[in-house]
Design a protein around this motif. Sequence first.
Motif, PDB file in Angstrom:
ATOM      1  N   GLU A 143      -0.287  12.225  -1.400  1.00  0.00           N
ATOM      2  CA  GLU A 143      -1.150  13.312  -0.946  1.00  0.00           C
ATOM      3  C   GLU A 143      -0.773  14.612  -1.634  1.00  0.00           C
ATOM      4  O   GLU A 143       0.410  14.903  -1.812  1.00  0.00           O
ATOM      5  CB  GLU A 143      -1.035  13.505   0.566  1.00  0.00           C
ATOM      6  CG  GLU A 143      -1.518  12.334   1.366  1.00  0.00           C
ATOM      7  CD  GLU A 143      -1.389  12.553   2.870  1.00  0.00           C
ATOM      8  OE1 GLU A 143      -0.431  13.256   3.302  1.00  0.00           O
ATOM      9  OE2 GLU A 143      -2.236  12.036   3.603  1.00  0.00           O
ATOM     10  N   THR A 203      -6.003  12.637  -1.962  1.00  0.00           N
ATOM     11  CA  THR A 203      -5.178  11.523  -1.493  1.00  0.00           C
ATOM     12  C   THR A 203      -5.410  10.323  -2.401  1.00  0.00           C
ATOM     13  O   THR A 203      -6.551  10.014  -2.732  1.00  0.00           O
ATOM     14  CB  THR A 203      -5.552  11.136  -0.046  1.00  0.00           C
ATOM     15  OG1 THR A 203      -5.428  12.277   0.793  1.00  0.00           O
ATOM     16  CG2 THR A 203      -4.666  10.018   0.477  1.00  0.00           C
ATOM     17  N   LYS A 256      -4.534   6.235  -2.487  1.00  0.00           N
ATOM     18  CA  LYS A 256      -3.988   5.032  -1.857  1.00  0.00           C
ATOM     19  C   LYS A 256      -3.960   3.970  -2.938  1.00  0.00           C
ATOM     20  O   LYS A 256      -4.995   3.635  -3.510  1.00  0.00           O
ATOM     21  CB  LYS A 256      -4.834   4.594  -0.678  1.00  0.00           C
ATOM     22  CG  LYS A 256      -4.739   5.561   0.485  1.00  0.00           C
ATOM     23  CD  LYS A 256      -5.299   4.981   1.744  1.00  0.00           C
ATOM     24  CE  LYS A 256      -5.293   6.032   2.826  1.00  0.00           C
ATOM     25  NZ  LYS A 256      -4.293   5.883   3.791  1.00  0.00           N
ATOM     26  N   ASN A 312       0.830  -1.194   0.000  1.00  0.00           N
ATOM     27  CA  ASN A 312       0.000   0.000   0.000  1.00  0.00           C
ATOM     28  C   ASN A 312       0.869   1.250   0.000  1.00  0.00           C
ATOM     29  O   ASN A 312       1.773   1.377   0.822  1.00  0.00           O
ATOM     30  CB  ASN A 312      -0.904   0.009   1.235  1.00  0.00           C
ATOM     31  CG  ASN A 312      -2.357   0.170   0.883  1.00  0.00           C
ATOM     32  OD1 ASN A 312      -2.688   0.488  -0.250  1.00  0.00           O
ATOM     33  ND2 ASN A 312      -3.212  -0.043   1.854  1.00  0.00           N
ATOM     34  N   THR A 313       0.594   2.151  -0.931  1.00  0.00           N
ATOM     35  CA  THR A 313       1.353   3.391  -1.060  1.00  0.00           C
ATOM     36  C   THR A 313       0.369   4.556  -1.038  1.00  0.00           C
ATOM     37  O   THR A 313      -0.669   4.498  -1.681  1.00  0.00           O
ATOM     38  CB  THR A 313       2.139   3.396  -2.388  1.00  0.00           C
ATOM     39  OG1 THR A 313       2.964   2.238  -2.432  1.00  0.00           O
ATOM     40  CG2 THR A 313       3.007   4.623  -2.498  1.00  0.00           C
ATOM     41  N   THR A 314       0.712   5.617  -0.313  1.00  0.00           N
ATOM     42  CA  THR A 314      -0.157   6.783  -0.203  1.00  0.00           C
ATOM     43  C   THR A 314       0.526   7.992  -0.824  1.00  0.00           C
ATOM     44  O   THR A 314       1.703   8.248  -0.587  1.00  0.00           O
ATOM     45  CB  THR A 314      -0.486   7.077   1.275  1.00  0.00           C
ATOM     46  OG1 THR A 314      -1.128   5.931   1.837  1.00  0.00           O
ATOM     47  CG2 THR A 314      -1.407   8.280   1.406  1.00  0.00           C
TER      48      THR A 314
END
Length: 137
Positions: free
Chosen positions: A6, A102, A104, A2-4
């Motif tokens: 923003e 954002t 995800k 999982n990569t976020t």
Amino acid sequence: MNTTFESQVKQVSYPAETIFSLLCDFNNFADVMQNERIKNWQSTSDTCRFTIEGVGELGLRIVEREPFSTLKYTADGKTPFNFYLWVQIKEAALNDSYIKLTIKADMNPMLKMVASQPIQKFLDMLADTIARHQFVR
């Protein structure tokens, strides 16, 4: 993995309801998405498909609408990875709102290395474009 991603928080000189009303229907979104890197725009109220120069074709579908505060989109159609895109809207005062975007994404390490910069650029471009957009009052 999982990569976020923003965006920066952006000020928008319109009420949250005005911003939300435009962004909750992809048929209205075409004006926002006018950019020299975005081509082949197609939309319904809940889905859209377009090509980002240097990235490829992308499809989005609205999966959640929380009136005047949050929109949640997800990948629609063929994409190299699954992701969600949130638009958060916060009204500070009349004609003074803030937005934050954002993403995800579920990406393997190799894809993350290759795609992180283009995804961040797209997110920043989209946040800037929404913030500068001349909304109909």
